[in-house]
Enzyme design. Structure first.
Site, short mmCIF file in Angstrom:
data_model
loop_
_atom_site.label_atom_id
_atom_site.label_comp_id
_atom_site.label_asym_id
_atom_site.label_seq_id
_atom_site.Cartn_x
_atom_site.Cartn_y
_atom_site.Cartn_z
N ALA A 66 0.83 -1.21 0.00
CA ALA A 66 0.00 0.00 0.00
C ALA A 66 0.86 1.25 0.00
O ALA A 66 1.97 1.27 0.54
CB ALA A 66 -0.92 0.00 1.21
N GLU A 114 0.36 -10.06 -1.01
CA GLU A 114 -1.01 -10.56 -1.05
C GLU A 114 -1.49 -10.75 -2.49
O GLU A 114 -2.27 -11.66 -2.77
CB GLU A 114 -1.93 -9.61 -0.28
CG GLU A 114 -1.72 -9.73 1.24
CD GLU A 114 -2.48 -8.70 2.05
OE1 GLU A 114 -2.97 -9.05 3.14
OE2 GLU A 114 -2.57 -7.53 1.61
#
Length: 260
Positions: A66, A114
């Site tokens: 992120a 992920e």
């Protein structure tokens, strides 16, 4: 569709999605996630596309996770809203009807890992590092890392990696079953192309059945997963491709798939 944070290309029947933010190590902000999700839907709808390759621009980072600048002012409610698009993206990768290959051209940290975990096949450059590193910035994984990582490496190892935030070399990740192969950087694209060549030789429809059945092995209880497998096995016999595959094998020739 025109994208600003990713590059979308279809080459020889494979859709290549490249996260194109090398100036921030291909970090994911909301816009980038929305664009990747849109590209996945574009690939899903395109009958000429049989597989998807997900990678990053440059040779330093596949995806650094992120974009942390978003988190400086985010509160709990905003975090819940943020997870809708984040989890939606990784779930779409996992449940796309077409195989998704992660070409890990550089470091994959946090949300970047992920993406790798949700992919069907992952190939990494040997000099890449991979890690579920959220703990180092006061977070835990939020897009499936705590759920998918144990399924790849076992509960004890997953806890070690998530609790410590330490990174793995690509070779270590390969040994743990986190990725399929770690290869010299100069061989990375050719190895991915070989996977694509193998996938291209199969029936896209039967591949989609295989993906759904394998996904059921960890998305559902065992008995339910076995039921899904049985249903999809039987469904193969309603397709033209099953008959063509059997005929081609008996006639010692390559099959001509119809995707139906």
């Amino acid at each position: 569709m025109v994208y600003s944070n990713i590059i979308y290309e279809v080459k020889d029947g494979a859709a290549w999605i490249t996260i194109n933010r090398p100036e921030v190590r291909n970090a994911l902000d909301v816009k980038t996630k929305e664009e990747i999700l849109s590209a996945l839907e574009e690939a899903e709808r395109d009958p000429s596309v049989f597989a998807v390759v997900l990678t990053g621009a440059g040779d330093k980072s596949f995806c650094a996770g992120a974009d942390l600048r978003m988190f400086l002012t985010m509160d709990e409610e905003e975090a819940r809203s943020y997870l809708v698009i984040t989890k939606g993206l990784v779930d779409r990768i996992e449940n796309l009807s077409k195989p998704v290959i992660a070409m890990v051209n550089g470091h994959a940290f946090g949300g970047g890992l992920e993406l790798v975990l949700a992919s069907d096949i992952a190939v990494a450059a040997e000099d890449a590092l991979l890690g579920q590193t959220e703990i180092n910035v006061g977070l835990i994984p939020g897009a499936g890392g705590t759920q998918r990582l144990p399924r790849h490496v076992g509960v004890k190892m997953a806890k070690e990696l998530i609790f410590t935030g330490r990174t793995l070399t690509a070779k270590e990740a390969e040994a743990l079953g986190l990725i399929n192969r770690a290869v010299p950087r100069e061989e990375l694209v050719n190895v991915v192309r070989k996977y694509l060549e193998d996938l291209r030789s199969k029936s896209p429809l039967i591949l989609s059945f295989a993906k759904r059945a394998v996904n059921a092995s960890y998305q559902r209880p065992f008995d339910e997963g076995m039921r899904v497998e049985s249903e999809l096995f039987a469904k193969c016999f309603s397709t033209e491709d099953q008959k063509e595959g059997a005929r081609a094998f008996l006639e010692k020739r390559k099959p001509s798939w119809k995707n139906r």
